[in-house]
Scaffold this active site. Structure first.
Site, PDB file in Angstrom:
ATOM      1  N   HIS B 244       7.490 -21.994  -5.770  1.00 31.12           N
ATOM      2  CA  HIS B 244       8.230 -21.831  -7.035  1.00 31.12           C
ATOM      3  C   HIS B 244       7.696 -20.666  -7.867  1.00 31.12           C
ATOM      4  O   HIS B 244       6.505 -20.461  -8.001  1.00 31.12           O
ATOM      5  CB  HIS B 244       8.260 -23.112  -7.860  1.00 31.12           C
ATOM      6  CG  HIS B 244       6.927 -23.721  -8.178  1.00 31.12           C
ATOM      7  ND1 HIS B 244       6.808 -24.716  -9.105  1.00 31.12           N
ATOM      8  CD2 HIS B 244       5.693 -23.500  -7.693  1.00 31.12           C
ATOM      9  CE1 HIS B 244       5.541 -25.069  -9.180  1.00 31.12           C
ATOM     10  NE2 HIS B 244       4.853 -24.368  -8.337  1.00 31.12           N
ATOM     11  N   GLY B 245       8.628 -19.921  -8.398  1.00 23.69           N
ATOM     12  CA  GLY B 245       8.282 -18.801  -9.242  1.00 23.69           C
ATOM     13  C   GLY B 245       7.899 -17.542  -8.490  1.00 23.69           C
ATOM     14  O   GLY B 245       7.594 -16.521  -9.104  1.00 23.69           O
TER      15      GLY B 245
END
Lengths: 349, 349, 349
Positions: B244-245
């Site tokens: 994520h990210g």
């Protein structure tokens, strides 16, 4: 089932009371009275003396080691004998009832064999074909002109792309994919533009031979041209990835997370531990065994055992690991020797 | 297609009989008379002399090496030229007929562009949107408010979570997932209870830019806040996982089983071999190449080639591997030297 | 929400103007005026001074470091406090409306709890059971006699095999599979035929306890006999594979691509980084932490931190890596010393 009957069925010789009823199979540790267990991995030898199992399948070496009141079934190959007992007492998965669900989708040009099972939300594309007694669980996708043999079982969410071929008795576990496009791009700066990865049509297919079984979430790429092949009787655990154009031999065993890059071939009876990686365009000989997590960068001659990163013959790989552990000692010794050398030089100066 | 015509189409100069008919493409080893092959990887140079292909695409260096009776197509970039021949002779996958299946589920608030294909058991959630000519294979799931561009192909079982965004011409192979929750938990002992992993809502999304292609069974996490991004023209093989990210640059190539941990960024034109792992919160510069199975623990400056575990610049990584092999020799030499030192000490004693 | 109200809700002490409106959450780097951010990883400390966020959650150590005009929320555990703010401002995913889709398939012997959501193309096999308020997304498969608890969420394409058991509040992300057959074969040459891998019926199941969450494309094998177990509160990222008969403890955290081989057990609060592999039949003690990409070949005592390949206690693993880097120096020193030794020997000759 009476123990004496079970002994006969699995080809083991019985020592102890054959009249007791056997209700099921369990591990040595968890077995309750009435249950059958087995010893195959010597690691669990200690549990043999404390098991509460009614009977244990062992090799002749351990025939005297079962606790009092526990019958012994002596077999030449206890693991295979226990397998036979599992079949006799529990059997294999009971499959859903034969029949074609009206909630499946079968294109009118698809061909479905006799006594097939097609569950709701399974999908057969135009001119696809499945053989007799084959079972498609919900959400299975069979692509255009794909051909699937007799007695296959495709678990939920399995996807077989267009033009791929499965032999007889192939079992694919949930969400495994056969025949997605191989990873083929020609990187080129066309017409003065910045370089781009131009997709190469993957016009080959994937061919899975008889008696192959794959775990869940595996992926077998289709070939650019020709076929990616998985040979007869080969078994994959989960999350195995086979690159495009690879030719996997017969009766291979690949543990989970194994990745084989494109165009690599393996002989028959190759075994790879979990998370092994094999680079592309290599030849792995028949009977080769590769230890878990090894990364293979070169061909391996038939019959050898390899391990390590980069992979090397197992004895060499083990020596490297051993020497790595000795490195701090070597560094200390080197330092001490230099001091002694200096002192000698001073004296002889 | 006549060879002379094909030569023209792929921009190669022909040496040999241009009147022969070319029926398809094959590898050097498997090509039959009438088929076209190519040489790009020097590893297969030996096969050039024995191929039965009607013609072979090669660079100028190999123009003289084809066997008698085999025509030669000389191209500056033989791999790209062969790709053009594959397109000319075979073309790309023929997609299913345009149309919306009545056995799909399209929420009445979903928006479907023109000339789309939505196959049975595909699902469009409320307020989702797909662009023109986009193809959803059976079992595809498009979540709430997800937006998918024009000319995309989502193969069977692909799942795009709520609020995620795909650009134009994005291709996702079977069972790939975009936008599942990132791996975010705050571990805390609340109210005197034992510590627990408390889920952090993942309120961001995943954004996949134009011309991205992913293999089967890939996973791109949604961001905790903001977006996980995969840049334009980037290609993944199978089983690639993006945390994520993470922000993946443009025109990257990731081979199978690559894992990128959360919040890591890559520049443009980064290439990673199979099973590479990159830790979280790192920056991998543009044009970086990472060898298969390397484990990256630090930032990498642009343009560098790295490998090994932990990853290091490739020359250093190779030297470490080389020295590992020499370790047994070094240990032996150390022992011998100590003996000689001892003998000198005795004499000078 | 007003900042002062938010501070109260998340249990943080406010420094600065509490009357400002907070509209959402963002990272330090991307936050716009009106948004809340946080600092937990010191790596991002530099961004604290330049953030445009309206307010930042920090620990007391950083309370003075926010830029002018940026309010500060001081919390003992800023990560947990930020999590509470995310919940207050954004909340968790809004699930689809409660109800049973007529386009799902629910066998008439299946039992569905109260207030469940079963979306189109979800499938409940005979005698399966799901608890109250449980949500099945499209394409979910629940096998025969499988039992799923209350308040579970099964995302698209999840497959739970026959006889498997999920507790309450279990969340499985898209295309994750629970209960496919373990990798069990008895290799034997039966009746004079060539050796074959004979399938061992996998008659056990997989049991997933309360509050477990798994990412996308995970795979948990069913046990040969007994159960494969994943303990309460344990969280997996994507592509985690658990072998048959493994017993994973409570509150474990496994990052993506972790593979645990069969019959291995882990204690409570074990943490494994991405791509870690653990061999079969091992015991990993409670509280053990294993660094990313480590390959574990032996038991690990409780509370220890390990890393490397093969895995070793972290201090040892780090020393090995350090010494590997010094190897070229050591080799050079060895060579120089030999020269000096030779010269001494000549002199003393």
């Amino acid at each position: 089932m009476m123990l004496s009957e079970l002994a006969g069925r699995i080809g083991a010789s019985l020592r102890g009371d054959g009249s007791r009823e056997i209700t099921g199979c369990a591990t040595l540790e968890s077995a309750r009275p009435g249950e059958l267990s087995f010893l195959s991995n010597p690691r669990y030898q200690g549990q043999l003396r404390t098991t509460r199992a009614a009977a244990v399948v062992v090799s002749a070496d351990y025939a005297e080691d079962t606790p009092e009141g526990c019958a012994t079934l002596v077999a030449e190959d206890p693991y295979y004998a226990f397998r036979q007992a599992l079949i006799a007492l529990h059997g294999f998965r009971v499959q859903p009832e034969v029949g074609i669900s009206p909630e499946s989708f079968i294109h009118h040009t698809a061909v479905v064999g006799e006594l097939c099972t097609v569950r709701p939300f399974a999908y057969l594309a135009p001119r696809s074909r499945i053989g007799d007694r084959t079972i498609l669980y919900p959400g299975v996708y069979v692509g255009k002109k794909a051909v699937i043999g007799n007695d296959c079982v495709l678990h939920p969410g399995v996807c077989v792309y267009d033009g791929c071929v499965l032999g007889d008795r192939v079992v694919l576990h949930a969400n495994t994919v056969v025949g997605q496009d191989g990873f083929g791009y020609a990187t080129a700066a066309v017409g003065g533009q910045e370089p781009r990865h131009h997709k190469i049509p993957q016009v080959g297919n994937a061919v899975i031979h008889d008696d192959v079984e794959m775990g869940s979430n595996c992926s077998v790429d289709r070939a650019t041209v020709g076929s990616t092949v998985v040979g007869e009787g080969t078994k994959f655990s989960d999350h195995v990835v086979i690159g495009h154009g690879a030719k996997i031999g017969r009766h291979n065993l690949f543990v989970a997370h194994v990745g084989i890059a494109g165009s690599t071939t393996t002989g028959d009876y190759v075994v790879m531990g979990g998370q092994v990686g094999v680079a592309g365009h290599l030849n792995i000989g028949a009977g080769v065994r590769i230890a878990a997590s090894a990364k293979v960068m070169t061909d391996i001659p038939r019959g050898e055992s390899w391990g390590g990163t980069p992979a090397a013959p197992l004895t060499e790989a083990k020596r490297i690991v051993l020497n790595q552990k000795r490195l701090p000692d070597m560094a200390a010794k080197l330092k001490a020797m230099e001091k002694r050398l200096k002192s000698l030089e001073n004296r002889s100066g």
